[in-house]
Design a protein around this motif. Structure first.
Motif, PDB file in Angstrom:
ATOM      1  N   ARG A   1     -18.618   1.823 -16.375  1.00 14.34           N
ATOM      2  CA  ARG A   1     -18.832   2.449 -17.642  1.00 14.34           C
ATOM      3  C   ARG A   1     -20.360   2.298 -17.777  1.00 14.34           C
ATOM      4  O   ARG A   1     -21.227   3.381 -17.967  1.00 14.34           O
ATOM      5  CB  ARG A   1     -18.098   1.948 -18.952  1.00 14.34           C
TER       6      ARG A   1
ATOM      7  N   LEU B   1     -22.874   4.563 -15.288  1.00 14.61           N
ATOM      8  CA  LEU B   1     -22.914   5.579 -15.269  1.00 14.61           C
ATOM      9  C   LEU B   1     -24.453   6.223 -15.524  1.00 14.61           C
ATOM     10  O   LEU B   1     -24.909   7.244 -14.961  1.00 14.61           O
ATOM     11  CB  LEU B   1     -22.228   6.447 -16.291  1.00 14.61           C
ATOM     12  N   HIS B   2     -24.954   5.604 -16.618  1.00 14.36           N
ATOM     13  CA  HIS B   2     -26.364   5.896 -16.912  1.00 14.36           C
ATOM     14  C   HIS B   2     -27.203   4.825 -17.057  1.00 14.36           C
ATOM     15  O   HIS B   2     -27.557   4.264 -18.188  1.00 14.36           O
ATOM     16  CB  HIS B   2     -26.561   6.873 -17.940  1.00 14.36           C
TER      17      HIS B   2
ATOM     18  N   GLU C   1     -25.979  18.332 -17.078  1.00 11.99           N
ATOM     19  CA  GLU C   1     -26.094  16.861 -16.874  1.00 11.99           C
ATOM     20  C   GLU C   1     -27.616  16.397 -16.872  1.00 11.99           C
ATOM     21  O   GLU C   1     -28.274  16.911 -16.273  1.00 11.99           O
ATOM     22  CB  GLU C   1     -25.442  16.516 -15.710  1.00 11.99           C
TER      23      GLU C   1
ATOM     24  N   THR D   1     -28.258  11.665 -10.762  1.00 10.36           N
ATOM     25  CA  THR D   1     -27.564  13.073 -11.944  1.00 10.36           C
ATOM     26  C   THR D   1     -26.629  13.745 -11.159  1.00 10.36           C
ATOM     27  O   THR D   1     -25.814  14.213 -11.616  1.00 10.36           O
ATOM     28  CB  THR D   1     -28.708  13.718 -12.380  1.00 10.36           C
TER      29      THR D   1
ATOM     30  N   SER E   1     -23.755  11.476 -11.136  1.00  7.14           N
ATOM     31  CA  SER E   1     -23.143  11.565 -12.673  1.00  7.14           C
ATOM     32  C   SER E   1     -22.307  12.712 -12.830  1.00  7.14           C
ATOM     33  O   SER E   1     -21.278  12.696 -13.448  1.00  7.14           O
ATOM     34  CB  SER E   1     -24.192  11.693 -13.798  1.00  7.14           C
ATOM     35  N   VAL E   2     -22.771  13.772 -12.330  1.00  3.84           N
ATOM     36  CA  VAL E   2     -21.930  15.080 -12.448  1.00  3.84           C
ATOM     37  C   VAL E   2     -20.365  14.795 -11.587  1.00  3.84           C
ATOM     38  O   VAL E   2     -19.394  15.347 -12.326  1.00  3.84           O
ATOM     39  CB  VAL E   2     -22.417  16.331 -11.623  1.00  3.84           C
TER      40      VAL E   2
ATOM     41  N   GLU F   1     -18.989  11.902 -11.166  1.00  4.33           N
ATOM     42  CA  GLU F   1     -18.321  10.926 -11.979  1.00  4.33           C
ATOM     43  C   GLU F   1     -17.770  11.550 -13.171  1.00  4.33           C
ATOM     44  O   GLU F   1     -16.415  11.337 -13.138  1.00  4.33           O
ATOM     45  CB  GLU F   1     -19.356   9.872 -12.445  1.00  4.33           C
ATOM     46  N   GLY F   2     -18.325  12.097 -13.769  1.00  4.45           N
ATOM     47  CA  GLY F   2     -18.072  12.956 -14.978  1.00  4.45           C
ATOM     48  C   GLY F   2     -16.681  13.951 -14.642  1.00  4.45           C
ATOM     49  O   GLY F   2     -15.684  13.835 -15.344  1.00  4.45           O
ATOM     50  N   SER F   3     -16.744  14.713 -13.647  1.00  2.00           N
ATOM     51  CA  SER F   3     -15.665  15.561 -12.985  1.00  2.00           C
ATOM     52  C   SER F   3     -14.428  14.506 -12.573  1.00  2.00           C
ATOM     53  O   SER F   3     -13.141  15.054 -12.980  1.00  2.00           O
ATOM     54  CB  SER F   3     -15.982  16.459 -11.925  1.00  2.00           C
TER      55      SER F   3
ATOM     56  N   GLU G   1     -13.736  11.561 -13.719  1.00  2.00           N
ATOM     57  CA  GLU G   1     -13.073  11.104 -14.972  1.00  2.00           C
ATOM     58  C   GLU G   1     -11.812  11.852 -15.636  1.00  2.00           C
ATOM     59  O   GLU G   1     -10.903  11.800 -16.181  1.00  2.00           O
ATOM     60  CB  GLU G   1     -13.953  10.571 -15.800  1.00  2.00           C
ATOM     61  N   LYS G   2     -12.458  13.470 -15.654  1.00  2.00           N
ATOM     62  CA  LYS G   2     -11.658  14.289 -16.158  1.00  2.00           C
ATOM     63  C   LYS G   2     -10.326  14.515 -15.379  1.00  2.00           C
ATOM     64  O   LYS G   2      -9.034  14.528 -15.812  1.00  2.00           O
ATOM     65  CB  LYS G   2     -12.379  15.404 -16.414  1.00  2.00           C
TER      66      LYS G   2
END
Length: 395
Positions: free
Chosen positions: A26, A29-30, A169, A232, A235-236, A238-240, A242-243
């Motif tokens: 967590r 991520l950033h 993002e 970055t 991160s895209v 990672e976000g997808s 997680e969904k």
């Protein structure tokens, strides 16, 4: 223990492992944003603010504290702190389609389009932009609002965007210029100054258009920008992911309660295709997050700039974490697929048994009398009865 209980236990274990990795990654991520928030806690000039400085227990906090001397001790040759922002709008850009959409004076620089000067239409602020094929661009000396207007005014008017993101993002950093300092990454602050000579003269075009920032550090900015754009773009993914994991998180519980996978064969195949798409974007595309670009093999100085920021952003560890999540998600898909196959095979067995039973009944109806005669012989009383009947009719 039957197969459904084994599958349910395996899925629960996979979900627990995913939860542990999500907690572990967590912060990753950033990381530079976390570092800047940590620095904001110690930036005050009062003694109390200095005492509230967080302990250097993590790499991010150590990175934030390492830039404190530069931030708190300005020099006459050092510029003000200026922003660097990365803005991702799509999964990738078709670079050849950007040629006619970019402002005049744009130059193709290795794996990016370099815009040496872009003036915002509203604020009139000048900045420098690097556009990379992984669906992101990096703005130097521009803020998020200016980056958003560049995306609207330039990128959206071209057919270059592939699989446009629903929400952009972003990732930001800061830099200073100081001709008396060496170019480096110190903590969470980029210092643009003196750079050693390059090994190859072909690394930099001979004629360069005038830029907002010094010409001497253009390739250093390119190296830092490429590391930022990778972070970055990661991160895209990672976000997808997680969904995606959230959408299948309820399957183990459904399997435990109902004994059914909770997804049909078609939906399961679609989920598996989405999972393979994540892995392809992470490992098989031209933007491989685990490898160093070929350009830096002949330029160790630029490679050091690229690796310093990549390590600070923890790109390799984040890539491993995403790959681990994809692996266990694939295991969960495999278990569900085996359950569907087992259910389908059981259904086929019942159908075959039913068809055999129907065939036996038809065979008995059709060949029953013959079988009866073969087993028990002919009935001798039946012909006599027929003869008596014939005599009766004759009388």
């Amino acid at each position: 223990m039957n197969s459904l209980q084994l599958a349910s236990r395996h899925l629960r274990q996979s979900l627990v492992r995913h939860t542990q990795w999500a907690q572990h990654s967590r912060v990753a991520l950033h990381p530079m944003r976390c570092a800047r928030r940590g620095f904001a806690e110690v930036k005050g000039s009062s003694h109390e603010a200095v005492q509230s400085k967080p302990k250097a227990s993590t790499a991010l906090r150590r990175a934030a504290s390492a830039s404190l001397p530069l931030r708190s001790n300005p020099t006459p040759t050092r510029s003000d702190i200026q922003p660097v922002i990365t803005y991702a709008t799509a999964e990738r850009y078709q670079m050849h389609h950007l040629r006619h959409s970019l402002p005049q004076g744009s130059v193709s620089l290795h794996d990016a389009w370099w815009i040496p000067r872009w003036t915002d239409s509203q604020t009139g602020k000048d900045g420098e932009i690097f556009v990379f094929g992984n669906g992101s661009f990096v703005c130097w000396n521009l803020g998020e609002e200016e980056a958003q207007r560049f995306a609207i005014e330039v990128l959206e008017k071209s057919p270059a965007e592939v699989a446009k993101l629903q929400e952009p993002e972003t990732e930001d950093l800061e830099f200073v210029t100081d001709p008396e300092e060496n170019t480096r990454l110190q903590g969470d602050l980029i210092v643009l100054g003196r750079t050693p000579p390059l090994n190859s003269e072909d690394s930099l075009p001979f004629e360069l258009p005038p830029s907002v920032l010094p010409r001497e550090t253009v390739l250093a900015r390119y190296a830092f920008s490429q590391a930022l754009s990778r972070s970055t773009a990661l991160s895209v993914i990672e976000g997808s992911l997680e969904k995606y994991l959230s959408s299948v998180a309820s399957l183990p519980q459904a399997l435990q309660k109902t004994g059914k996978p909770g997804l049909g064969r078609r939906a399961l195949v679609m989920k598996l295709g989405e999972l393979l798409r994540f892995r392809q974007g992470l490992n098989l595309n031209s933007e491989n997050f685990s490898d160093t670009p070929d350009f830096y093999w002949s330029e160790p100085v630029l490679e050091a700039y690229f690796n310093s920021l990549s390590n600070a952003l923890e790109i390799r560890s984040r890539t491993r974490s995403v790959n681990d999540k994809i692996t266990y998600a694939a295991e969960m898909q495999s278990v569900l697929r085996e359950l569907l196959t087992e259910t389908s095979a059981h259904r086929m067995e019942l159908i075959i048994i039913a068809l055999i039973a129907v065939e036996v009944v038809i065979c008995l109806i059709r060949d029953g009398p013959e079988l009866w005669e073969m087993v028990f012989g002919k009935d001798e009383h039946k012909p006599k009865a027929d003869e008596n009947t014939e005599k009766t009719f004759q009388v």
